[in-house]
Each structure stands twice: as C-alpha cells, then as structure tokens.
Design a protein around this motif. Structure first.
Motif, PDB file in Angstrom:
ATOM      1  N   SER A  47      -8.827  -5.596  -2.897  1.00  0.00           N
ATOM      2  CA  SER A  47      -7.602  -5.176  -3.114  1.00  0.00           C
ATOM      3  C   SER A  47      -6.873  -5.381  -1.789  1.00  0.00           C
ATOM      4  O   SER A  47      -7.446  -5.349  -0.623  1.00  0.00           O
ATOM      5  N   SER A  48      -5.811  -6.100  -1.831  1.00  0.00           N
ATOM      6  CA  SER A  48      -5.020  -6.734  -0.815  1.00  0.00           C
ATOM      7  C   SER A  48      -3.705  -6.295  -0.757  1.00  0.00           C
ATOM      8  O   SER A  48      -2.880  -6.263  -1.959  1.00  0.00           O
ATOM      9  N   LEU A  49      -2.971  -5.965   0.161  1.00  0.00           N
ATOM     10  CA  LEU A  49      -1.704  -5.397   0.624  1.00  0.00           C
ATOM     11  C   LEU A  49      -0.970  -6.311   1.609  1.00  0.00           C
ATOM     12  O   LEU A  49      -1.302  -6.436   2.697  1.00  0.00           O
ATOM     13  N   TYR A  50       0.301  -7.099   1.009  1.00  0.00           N
ATOM     14  CA  TYR A  50       0.754  -8.318   1.918  1.00  0.00           C
ATOM     15  C   TYR A  50       2.101  -7.610   2.331  1.00  0.00           C
ATOM     16  O   TYR A  50       2.986  -7.627   1.274  1.00  0.00           O
ATOM     17  N   PHE A  51       2.253  -7.560   3.389  1.00  0.00           N
ATOM     18  CA  PHE A  51       3.942  -7.128   3.712  1.00  0.00           C
ATOM     19  C   PHE A  51       4.447  -8.268   4.932  1.00  0.00           C
ATOM     20  O   PHE A  51       4.167  -8.042   6.083  1.00  0.00           O
ATOM     21  N   TYR A  52       5.328  -9.043   4.299  1.00  0.00           N
ATOM     22  CA  TYR A  52       5.865 -10.062   5.288  1.00  0.00           C
ATOM     23  C   TYR A  52       7.162  -9.756   5.656  1.00  0.00           C
ATOM     24  O   TYR A  52       7.872  -9.497   5.079  1.00  0.00           O
ATOM     25  N   ASN A  53       7.228  -9.905   7.219  1.00  0.00           N
ATOM     26  CA  ASN A  53       8.847  -9.541   7.693  1.00  0.00           C
ATOM     27  C   ASN A  53       9.166 -10.719   8.640  1.00  0.00           C
ATOM     28  O   ASN A  53       8.262 -11.323   9.157  1.00  0.00           O
ATOM     29  N   GLY A  54      10.327 -11.016   8.674  1.00  0.00           N
ATOM     30  CA  GLY A  54      10.857 -11.960   9.352  1.00  0.00           C
ATOM     31  C   GLY A  54      12.380 -11.548  10.010  1.00  0.00           C
ATOM     32  O   GLY A  54      13.117 -10.893   9.242  1.00  0.00           O
ATOM     33  N   VAL A  55      12.786 -11.846  11.134  1.00  0.00           N
ATOM     34  CA  VAL A  55      13.753 -11.559  11.855  1.00  0.00           C
ATOM     35  C   VAL A  55      14.391 -12.783  12.455  1.00  0.00           C
ATOM     36  O   VAL A  55      13.706 -13.553  13.263  1.00  0.00           O
ATOM     37  N   ILE A 114       6.332 -11.449  11.195  1.00  0.00           N
ATOM     38  CA  ILE A 114       5.383 -10.427  11.448  1.00  0.00           C
ATOM     39  C   ILE A 114       4.586 -10.018  10.281  1.00  0.00           C
ATOM     40  O   ILE A 114       5.308  -9.467   9.330  1.00  0.00           O
ATOM     41  N   PRO A 115       3.479 -10.680   9.862  1.00  0.00           N
ATOM     42  CA  PRO A 115       2.966 -10.262   8.533  1.00  0.00           C
ATOM     43  C   PRO A 115       2.141  -9.239   8.862  1.00  0.00           C
ATOM     44  O   PRO A 115       1.124  -8.928   9.957  1.00  0.00           O
ATOM     45  N   VAL A 116       2.030  -8.173   7.887  1.00  0.00           N
ATOM     46  CA  VAL A 116       1.108  -7.147   7.793  1.00  0.00           C
ATOM     47  C   VAL A 116       0.182  -7.194   6.647  1.00  0.00           C
ATOM     48  O   VAL A 116       0.754  -7.343   5.632  1.00  0.00           O
ATOM     49  N   ILE A 117      -1.030  -7.327   6.725  1.00  0.00           N
ATOM     50  CA  ILE A 117      -2.167  -7.585   5.625  1.00  0.00           C
ATOM     51  C   ILE A 117      -3.178  -6.569   5.833  1.00  0.00           C
ATOM     52  O   ILE A 117      -3.812  -6.342   7.040  1.00  0.00           O
ATOM     53  N   GLN A 118      -3.485  -5.815   4.653  1.00  0.00           N
ATOM     54  CA  GLN A 118      -4.493  -4.753   4.799  1.00  0.00           C
ATOM     55  C   GLN A 118      -5.343  -5.275   3.250  1.00  0.00           C
ATOM     56  O   GLN A 118      -4.964  -5.479   2.223  1.00  0.00           O
ATOM     57  N   GLN A 119      -6.601  -5.295   3.609  1.00  0.00           N
ATOM     58  CA  GLN A 119      -7.712  -6.006   2.784  1.00  0.00           C
ATOM     59  C   GLN A 119      -8.659  -4.946   2.659  1.00  0.00           C
ATOM     60  O   GLN A 119      -9.099  -4.393   3.686  1.00  0.00           O
ATOM     61  N   SER A 120      -9.161  -4.577   1.419  1.00  0.00           N
ATOM     62  CA  SER A 120     -10.248  -3.445   1.083  1.00  0.00           C
ATOM     63  C   SER A 120     -11.568  -4.156   1.504  1.00  0.00           C
ATOM     64  O   SER A 120     -12.622  -3.305   1.753  1.00  0.00           O
TER      65      SER A 120
END
Length: 84
Positions: free
Chosen positions: A54-62, A75-81
């Motif tokens: 399972s993977s969750l990707y939260f991409y951010n940019g300013v 700033i990418p935030v990636i969480q993987q099981s």
C-alpha cells in the motif's frame, strides 16, 4: 482503512499542511504571486512480490513569482507499507 492511512490523514497530514501554509503566507509583497499545487494518491495491490503493498503519495509545491524571477519548491511525502 489501513493504519498507515489513518496516521497520515491524522498527524502527518496536519504537519505538512501547517508547513505549507506557513510558506504560502510568508511575507507577500505587492506585485508578487504565490501559488500552491498538490495532489494525494493512494494505491494498493500485489505487484511483483507476494506481499501486498500500500502506498500513499502526497505531492506539494509552492512557487513565488515576482517580476521576472520565479522560485519553486516541491516537497513529496511518500509512505509505503513495504520496503520495495
């Protein structure tokens, strides 16, 4: 809902949103443009290995634009099981 997703949508997401809000609201001057871009994706499945991933990707940019100058931060935030 997986424990990883519960954590991310709880504490992890709040930390990221506060950090991004502080960047966006930091001292805007006249003739300056500040833009935010982001996306959230969740995927799960059995890919090459037998263990379910399972993977969750939260991409951010300013980005900040002032006259002919543009500064962007992603700033990418990636969480993987699983580790692979």
């Amino acid at each position: 809902m997986t424990a990883m997703l519960k954590f991310f949508l709880g504490k992890g997401l709040a930390v990221v949103l506060v950090a991004m809000a502080s960047l966006v609201t930091a001292s805007a001057v006249p003739a300056q443009e500040v833009n935010y871009t982001g996306s959230l994706q969740f995927t799960t499945g059995n890919y090459i290995f037998t263990e379910r991933t399972s993977s969750l990707y939260f991409y951010n940019g300013v980005s900040v634009t002032q006259k002919a100058f543009r500064f962007s931060v992603s700033i990418p935030v990636i969480q993987q099981s699983t580790p692979w």
